[in-house]
Design a protein around this motif. Structure first.
Motif, short mmCIF file in Angstrom:
data_model
loop_
_atom_site.label_atom_id
_atom_site.label_comp_id
_atom_site.label_asym_id
_atom_site.label_seq_id
_atom_site.Cartn_x
_atom_site.Cartn_y
_atom_site.Cartn_z
N MET A 20 0.83 -1.19 0.00
CA MET A 20 0.00 0.00 0.00
C MET A 20 0.87 1.24 0.00
SD MET A 20 -2.79 1.28 2.70
CE MET A 20 -4.10 1.84 1.70
N ILE A 21 0.45 2.23 -0.73
CA ILE A 21 1.20 3.48 -0.84
C ILE A 21 0.69 4.46 0.20
CG2 ILE A 21 1.70 5.40 -2.35
CD1 ILE A 21 2.01 3.53 -4.53
N VAL A 22 1.61 5.14 0.87
CA VAL A 22 1.27 6.17 1.83
C VAL A 22 1.56 7.51 1.16
CG1 VAL A 22 1.84 7.17 4.07
CG2 VAL A 22 1.82 4.68 3.78
N ALA A 23 0.56 8.34 1.05
CA ALA A 23 0.71 9.63 0.39
C ALA A 23 1.54 10.57 1.27
CB ALA A 23 -0.65 10.25 0.12
N PRO A 24 2.41 11.38 0.66
CA PRO A 24 3.15 12.37 1.43
C PRO A 24 2.17 13.31 2.15
CG PRO A 24 3.99 12.23 -0.81
CD PRO A 24 2.74 11.42 -0.76
N THR A 25 2.50 13.64 3.38
CA THR A 25 1.64 14.49 4.19
C THR A 25 2.49 15.58 4.83
OG1 THR A 25 0.30 12.54 4.70
CG2 THR A 25 -0.09 14.49 6.01
N GLU A 26 1.96 16.79 4.84
CA GLU A 26 2.68 17.92 5.41
C GLU A 26 2.03 18.34 6.72
OE1 GLU A 26 3.18 22.22 3.70
OE2 GLU A 26 4.58 20.87 2.68
N PHE A 27 2.87 18.74 7.67
CA PHE A 27 2.42 19.19 8.99
C PHE A 27 3.15 20.47 9.34
CE2 PHE A 27 2.25 14.58 8.87
CZ PHE A 27 0.98 14.30 9.35
N THR A 28 2.50 21.35 10.08
CA THR A 28 3.15 22.53 10.64
C THR A 28 2.87 22.55 12.13
OG1 THR A 28 2.91 23.76 8.58
CG2 THR A 28 3.36 25.04 10.57
N VAL A 29 3.94 22.50 12.92
CA VAL A 29 3.84 22.49 14.37
C VAL A 29 4.87 23.48 14.90
CG1 VAL A 29 4.06 21.09 16.46
CG2 VAL A 29 3.12 20.06 14.39
N ARG A 30 4.42 24.40 15.74
CA ARG A 30 5.32 25.39 16.36
C ARG A 30 6.18 26.12 15.34
NH1 ARG A 30 6.66 21.23 20.92
NH2 ARG A 30 4.89 21.61 22.27
N GLY A 31 5.58 26.41 14.19
CA GLY A 31 6.28 27.17 13.15
C GLY A 31 7.22 26.34 12.28
N ILE A 32 7.31 25.06 12.53
CA ILE A 32 8.16 24.19 11.71
C ILE A 32 7.25 23.37 10.79
CG2 ILE A 32 9.74 22.22 11.72
CD1 ILE A 32 10.84 23.25 14.35
N THR A 33 7.52 23.45 9.49
CA THR A 33 6.76 22.66 8.52
C THR A 33 7.61 21.47 8.11
OG1 THR A 33 5.58 24.61 7.74
CG2 THR A 33 5.63 22.70 6.26
N TYR A 34 7.02 20.31 8.20
CA TYR A 34 7.72 19.09 7.79
C TYR A 34 6.78 18.19 7.02
CZ TYR A 34 5.66 17.37 12.20
OH TYR A 34 4.81 17.05 13.22
N SER A 35 7.39 17.33 6.24
CA SER A 35 6.65 16.38 5.42
C SER A 35 7.02 14.97 5.83
CB SER A 35 7.00 16.61 3.94
OG SER A 35 6.32 15.68 3.13
N ILE A 36 6.04 14.09 5.77
CA ILE A 36 6.29 12.66 6.01
C ILE A 36 5.94 11.93 4.72
CG2 ILE A 36 5.55 10.61 7.29
CD1 ILE A 36 5.21 12.43 9.73
N ARG A 37 6.87 11.10 4.28
CA ARG A 37 6.69 10.37 3.04
C ARG A 37 7.41 9.03 3.13
NH1 ARG A 37 11.57 10.43 0.69
NH2 ARG A 37 12.90 12.24 0.92
N VAL A 38 7.13 8.19 2.15
CA VAL A 38 7.81 6.90 2.06
C VAL A 38 9.27 7.14 1.62
CG1 VAL A 38 7.88 4.72 0.78
CG2 VAL A 38 5.69 5.65 1.56
N ALA A 39 10.19 6.41 2.23
CA ALA A 39 11.60 6.51 1.87
C ALA A 39 11.82 6.02 0.44
CB ALA A 39 12.44 5.67 2.83
#
Length: 182
Positions: A1-20
């Motif tokens: 199954m493919i996990v879509a990249p997802t972006e988050f912003t917490v405490r002014g830091i934006t990061y993305s989670i994606r498959v390696a």
């Protein structure tokens, strides 16, 4: 199954989670050594059980080719700052479960990166028919334990005097799991 990249912003830091992907291998090799040296919450000291870029590329390929594995990375401005893995098996008696592990650069602790890596992994596991996620956590890692409990993990057991830390004392490791009842 493919996990879509997802972006988050917490405490002014934006990061993305994606498959390696294979192109992450060299950065992951360097990152793992750095993270291992920042905390005693993990099993290794910096440089122990070294995995070079070629070995990481093989792990990524194997994980991406398997329906029972998931390798995620967290990036800030395209720099990998953390990663997690779910590793399962094709053995029939154990095929319903995976082991989860996570690590994040210390400078990014407290921004929800570990939590979001775990939540993405839980969603993947649930949608992949995986019934049980297991993880191991050092008894002194109170913030992680609190998070795991909040997300539905329960203590299944204690590995007594499991890790020898730099203070010369032995510490217990908690075995925690989450069972998907649906």
């Amino acid at each position: 199954m493919i996990v879509a990249p997802t972006e988050f912003t917490v405490r002014g830091i934006t990061y993305s989670i994606r498959v390696a992907v294979a192109e992450d291998a060299a950065a992951l090799s360097h990152l793992r050594v750095q993270i291992d040296g920042e905390s005693e919450n993990l099993d290794r000291e910096s440089g122990e059980d070294y995995i070079d870029a070629e070995q990481f590329a093989q792990i990524i390929k194997r994980d991406n080719d398997s329906p029972r594995h998931l390798f995620l990375v967290a990036t800030v401005d395209k720099r990998i700052v953390g990663f997690s893995r779910c590793a399962g098996t094709q053995l029939k008696r154990l095929s319903h479960k995976v082991e989860f592990g996570v690590c994040v650069l210390k400078q990014f602790w407290g921004n929800g990166i570990g939590k979001h890596l775990l939540q993405q992994s839980m969603s993947w596991a649930d949608s992949s028919g995986i019934k049980k996620m297991v993880l191991y956590v050092l008894e002194t890692n109170e913030n992680a334990i609190k998070l795991y409990k909040k997300l539905g993990f329960e203590v299944e057991g204690i590995l007594k005097q499991d890790k020898l830390l730099s203070d010369g004392n032995y510490y217990n490791t908690l075995v925690m799991s989450r069972i998907n009842e649906s």
